[in-house]
Design a protein around this motif. Structure first.
Motif, PDB file in Angstrom:
ATOM      1  N   VAL A 167     -96.813  -6.199 -17.109  1.00  0.00           N
ATOM      2  CA  VAL A 167     -96.419  -7.608 -17.081  1.00  0.00           C
ATOM      3  C   VAL A 167     -96.025  -8.078 -18.484  1.00  0.00           C
ATOM      4  O   VAL A 167     -95.224  -8.768 -18.578  1.00  0.00           O
ATOM      5  N   ALA A 168     -96.458  -7.261 -19.629  1.00  0.00           N
ATOM      6  CA  ALA A 168     -96.088  -7.756 -20.811  1.00  0.00           C
ATOM      7  C   ALA A 168     -94.629  -7.381 -21.084  1.00  0.00           C
ATOM      8  O   ALA A 168     -93.656  -8.048 -21.556  1.00  0.00           O
ATOM      9  N   ARG A 169     -94.235  -6.144 -20.519  1.00  0.00           N
ATOM     10  CA  ARG A 169     -92.732  -5.821 -20.406  1.00  0.00           C
ATOM     11  C   ARG A 169     -91.813  -6.619 -19.720  1.00  0.00           C
ATOM     12  O   ARG A 169     -90.725  -7.026 -20.368  1.00  0.00           O
ATOM     13  N   VAL A 170     -92.413  -7.156 -18.696  1.00  0.00           N
ATOM     14  CA  VAL A 170     -91.577  -8.205 -17.957  1.00  0.00           C
ATOM     15  C   VAL A 170     -91.276  -9.587 -18.744  1.00  0.00           C
ATOM     16  O   VAL A 170     -90.198  -9.794 -18.665  1.00  0.00           O
ATOM     17  N   VAL A 171     -92.417 -10.012 -19.125  1.00  0.00           N
ATOM     18  CA  VAL A 171     -92.423 -11.195 -20.087  1.00  0.00           C
ATOM     19  C   VAL A 171     -91.332 -11.080 -21.126  1.00  0.00           C
ATOM     20  O   VAL A 171     -90.526 -11.768 -21.509  1.00  0.00           O
ATOM     21  N   ASP A 172     -91.324  -9.838 -21.819  1.00  0.00           N
ATOM     22  CA  ASP A 172     -90.465  -9.644 -23.023  1.00  0.00           C
ATOM     23  C   ASP A 172     -89.169  -9.462 -22.621  1.00  0.00           C
ATOM     24  O   ASP A 172     -88.085  -9.989 -22.982  1.00  0.00           O
ATOM     25  N   ASP A 173     -88.839  -8.862 -21.454  1.00  0.00           N
ATOM     26  CA  ASP A 173     -87.565  -8.520 -20.713  1.00  0.00           C
ATOM     27  C   ASP A 173     -87.043  -9.943 -20.259  1.00  0.00           C
ATOM     28  O   ASP A 173     -85.669 -10.339 -20.397  1.00  0.00           O
ATOM     29  N   PHE A 174     -87.705 -10.877 -19.766  1.00  0.00           N
ATOM     30  CA  PHE A 174     -87.390 -12.456 -19.457  1.00  0.00           C
ATOM     31  C   PHE A 174     -87.084 -13.164 -20.616  1.00  0.00           C
ATOM     32  O   PHE A 174     -86.491 -14.339 -20.499  1.00  0.00           O
ATOM     33  N   GLY A 175     -87.283 -12.689 -22.029  1.00  0.00           N
ATOM     34  CA  GLY A 175     -86.985 -13.445 -23.174  1.00  0.00           C
ATOM     35  C   GLY A 175     -88.132 -14.109 -23.678  1.00  0.00           C
ATOM     36  O   GLY A 175     -87.975 -15.103 -24.630  1.00  0.00           O
ATOM     37  N   PHE A 176     -89.335 -13.614 -23.619  1.00  0.00           N
ATOM     38  CA  PHE A 176     -90.332 -14.437 -24.155  1.00  0.00           C
ATOM     39  C   PHE A 176     -91.333 -13.327 -24.923  1.00  0.00           C
ATOM     40  O   PHE A 176     -91.526 -12.202 -24.399  1.00  0.00           O
ATOM     41  N   ASP A 177     -92.224 -13.641 -25.797  1.00  0.00           N
ATOM     42  CA  ASP A 177     -93.441 -12.946 -26.578  1.00  0.00           C
ATOM     43  C   ASP A 177     -94.461 -13.005 -25.752  1.00  0.00           C
ATOM     44  O   ASP A 177     -95.074 -14.150 -25.316  1.00  0.00           O
ATOM     45  N   PRO A 178     -94.809 -11.742 -25.251  1.00  0.00           N
ATOM     46  CA  PRO A 178     -96.143 -11.870 -24.255  1.00  0.00           C
ATOM     47  C   PRO A 178     -97.452 -11.878 -25.350  1.00  0.00           C
ATOM     48  O   PRO A 178     -97.471 -11.274 -26.318  1.00  0.00           O
ATOM     49  N   VAL A 179     -98.493 -12.630 -24.878  1.00  0.00           N
ATOM     50  CA  VAL A 179     -99.558 -12.899 -25.534  1.00  0.00           C
ATOM     51  C   VAL A 179    -100.959 -12.707 -24.588  1.00  0.00           C
ATOM     52  O   VAL A 179    -101.040 -13.453 -23.627  1.00  0.00           O
ATOM     53  N   ILE A 180    -101.719 -11.683 -24.893  1.00  0.00           N
ATOM     54  CA  ILE A 180    -102.635 -11.193 -23.871  1.00  0.00           C
ATOM     55  C   ILE A 180    -103.855 -12.151 -24.139  1.00  0.00           C
ATOM     56  O   ILE A 180    -104.455 -12.032 -25.061  1.00  0.00           O
ATOM     57  N   VAL A 181    -104.364 -12.851 -23.276  1.00  0.00           N
ATOM     58  CA  VAL A 181    -105.319 -13.591 -23.517  1.00  0.00           C
ATOM     59  C   VAL A 181    -106.785 -13.073 -23.121  1.00  0.00           C
ATOM     60  O   VAL A 181    -107.526 -13.151 -24.011  1.00  0.00           O
ATOM     61  N   GLY A 182    -106.849 -11.986 -22.401  1.00  0.00           N
ATOM     62  CA  GLY A 182    -108.001 -11.429 -22.266  1.00  0.00           C
ATOM     63  C   GLY A 182    -108.095 -10.968 -20.523  1.00  0.00           C
ATOM     64  O   GLY A 182    -107.204 -10.647 -19.970  1.00  0.00           O
ATOM     65  N   SER A 183    -109.372 -10.921 -20.025  1.00  0.00           N
ATOM     66  CA  SER A 183    -109.434 -10.594 -18.396  1.00  0.00           C
ATOM     67  C   SER A 183    -108.797 -11.640 -17.723  1.00  0.00           C
ATOM     68  O   SER A 183    -108.503 -13.024 -18.156  1.00  0.00           O
ATOM     69  N   LEU A 184    -108.787 -11.341 -16.269  1.00  0.00           N
ATOM     70  CA  LEU A 184    -108.097 -12.523 -15.220  1.00  0.00           C
ATOM     71  C   LEU A 184    -109.246 -13.744 -15.638  1.00  0.00           C
ATOM     72  O   LEU A 184    -108.565 -14.752 -15.351  1.00  0.00           O
ATOM     73  N   ALA A 185    -110.409 -13.705 -15.686  1.00  0.00           N
ATOM     74  CA  ALA A 185    -111.459 -14.927 -15.585  1.00  0.00           C
ATOM     75  C   ALA A 185    -110.879 -15.555 -17.029  1.00  0.00           C
ATOM     76  O   ALA A 185    -110.988 -16.750 -16.865  1.00  0.00           O
ATOM     77  N   ASP A 186    -110.664 -15.014 -18.076  1.00  0.00           N
ATOM     78  CA  ASP A 186    -110.018 -15.454 -19.248  1.00  0.00           C
ATOM     79  C   ASP A 186    -108.665 -16.294 -18.895  1.00  0.00           C
ATOM     80  O   ASP A 186    -108.521 -17.243 -20.051  1.00  0.00           O
ATOM     81  N   GLY A 187    -108.018 -16.202 -17.852  1.00  0.00           N
ATOM     82  CA  GLY A 187    -106.837 -16.929 -17.568  1.00  0.00           C
ATOM     83  C   GLY A 187    -106.991 -18.478 -17.507  1.00  0.00           C
ATOM     84  O   GLY A 187    -106.250 -19.292 -17.527  1.00  0.00           O
ATOM     85  N   VAL A 188    -108.270 -18.780 -17.294  1.00  0.00           N
ATOM     86  CA  VAL A 188    -108.896 -20.268 -17.293  1.00  0.00           C
ATOM     87  C   VAL A 188    -108.213 -21.112 -18.656  1.00  0.00           C
ATOM     88  O   VAL A 188    -107.948 -22.258 -18.352  1.00  0.00           O
ATOM     89  N   ARG A 189    -108.038 -20.370 -19.741  1.00  0.00           N
ATOM     90  CA  ARG A 189    -107.381 -20.931 -20.907  1.00  0.00           C
ATOM     91  C   ARG A 189    -106.109 -21.144 -21.029  1.00  0.00           C
ATOM     92  O   ARG A 189    -105.483 -21.651 -21.931  1.00  0.00           O
ATOM     93  N   LEU A 190    -105.549 -20.849 -19.875  1.00  0.00           N
ATOM     94  CA  LEU A 190    -103.951 -21.127 -19.635  1.00  0.00           C
ATOM     95  C   LEU A 190    -103.817 -22.411 -18.470  1.00  0.00           C
ATOM     96  O   LEU A 190    -102.535 -22.590 -18.178  1.00  0.00           O
ATOM     97  N   GLU A 191    -104.755 -22.609 -17.755  1.00  0.00           N
ATOM     98  CA  GLU A 191    -104.882 -23.534 -16.631  1.00  0.00           C
ATOM     99  C   GLU A 191    -104.621 -24.959 -17.082  1.00  0.00           C
ATOM    100  O   GLU A 191    -104.920 -25.192 -18.031  1.00  0.00           O
ATOM    101  N   PRO A 192    -104.452 -25.922 -15.996  1.00  0.00           N
ATOM    102  CA  PRO A 192    -104.114 -27.277 -16.218  1.00  0.00           C
ATOM    103  C   PRO A 192    -105.446 -27.713 -17.204  1.00  0.00           C
ATOM    104  O   PRO A 192    -106.804 -27.523 -16.673  1.00  0.00           O
ATOM    105  N   GLY A 193    -105.462 -28.760 -17.990  1.00  0.00           N
ATOM    106  CA  GLY A 193    -106.662 -29.200 -18.779  1.00  0.00           C
ATOM    107  C   GLY A 193    -106.769 -28.493 -19.955  1.00  0.00           C
ATOM    108  O   GLY A 193    -107.595 -28.729 -20.891  1.00  0.00           O
TER     109      GLY A 193
END
Length: 249
Positions: A167-193
């Protein structure tokens, strides 16, 4: 995977789905875009992008794509085909938005994360959270080549290192720098709020915003819910994602 690049399927033909389809096509991917209706009615989402984007059915996109992006309203996640996506890498770009999704307990629970709900619905799929926190206009306008000054960043979260790398490669190909946040549960850090939600920033700024999660609106609500759980004697602190250190590679 087909050819040198994976085939990307986009489930959802709204603004986000259409932008992601165009970003994928611009990066040289074969793209299938689908919604629940007749492909003839969603063909407009592929207009102006050449033949790289094909409007099709959700079942066909799920079957033929190597990577499937979920760009639907979160409230429709239970309609996502489970069997068709078994074994697939699935990018969850959805968010809970009360104006669209209402107030079901599963979405309003401060200890729940939307991508974990998706993972539980798709137990045989490999889920990575990405493309959920940047607005669709910025996704459309801010793509830049690797190494370009001011390139913007996209956070990703997942439980498998190989899937994160893909997915990092896809993000890069789309034109953005990928930043790995952590586990799927850590994805809460990207959610609304949280600070990253809606942000259009570079890698360093995104990392700093992610680290501010404990003081964000979502982080404070989550911490209060965890404290209440401990006070009631149920559960343990082992699932306190807000106390974990993100892996920001």
């Amino acid at each position: 995977m087909t050819g040198s690049s994976p085939v990307i399927g986009i489930l959802g033909t709204g603004r986000l789905g259409s932008v992601l389809a165009r970003r994928a096509a611009a990066a040289g991917y074969e793209v299938l875009i689908a919604a629940s209706g007749d492909p003839k009615r969603i063909a407009a989402a592929a207009e102006g992008s050449g033949t790289a984007i094909q409007a099709t059915t959700a079942a066909d996109a799920a079957a033929r794509a190597d990577i499937v992006v979920l760009a639907l309203p979160l409230g429709k996640y239970r309609a996502i085909p489970v069997d068709a996506l078994a074994g697939k890498l699935v990018i969850d770009a959805m968010n809970y938005w009360w104006e669209v999704d209402g107030f079901p307990d599963e979405f309003t629970d401060p200890l729940a994360t939307s991508s974990e709900l998706v993972r539980d619905h798709l137990p045989a799929s490999r889920i990575v959270k990405a493309f959920n926190h940047m607005g669709y206009r910025d996704l459309a306008d801010e793509a830049r080549p690797a190494g370009a000054p001011g390139r913007k960043a996209i956070g990703i979260a997942g439980d498998d290192d190989r899937d994160l790398a893909t997915v990092a490669r896809v993000v890069d190909d789309f034109g953005f720098d990928p930043v790995i946040v952590g586990s799927l549960a850590d994805g809460v850090r990207l959610e609304p709020g949280t600070e990253p939600f809606g942000a259009d920033v570079d890698t360093q700024e995104l990392r700093e915003m992610i680290e501010h999660f404990p003081t964000s609106q979502r982080g404070i609500r989550r911490a209060a819910a965890l404290a209440a759980r401990r006070g009631s004697g149920s559960g343990s602190g082992s699932d306190d994602q807000s106390s974990q250190t993100s892996s920001l590679s």
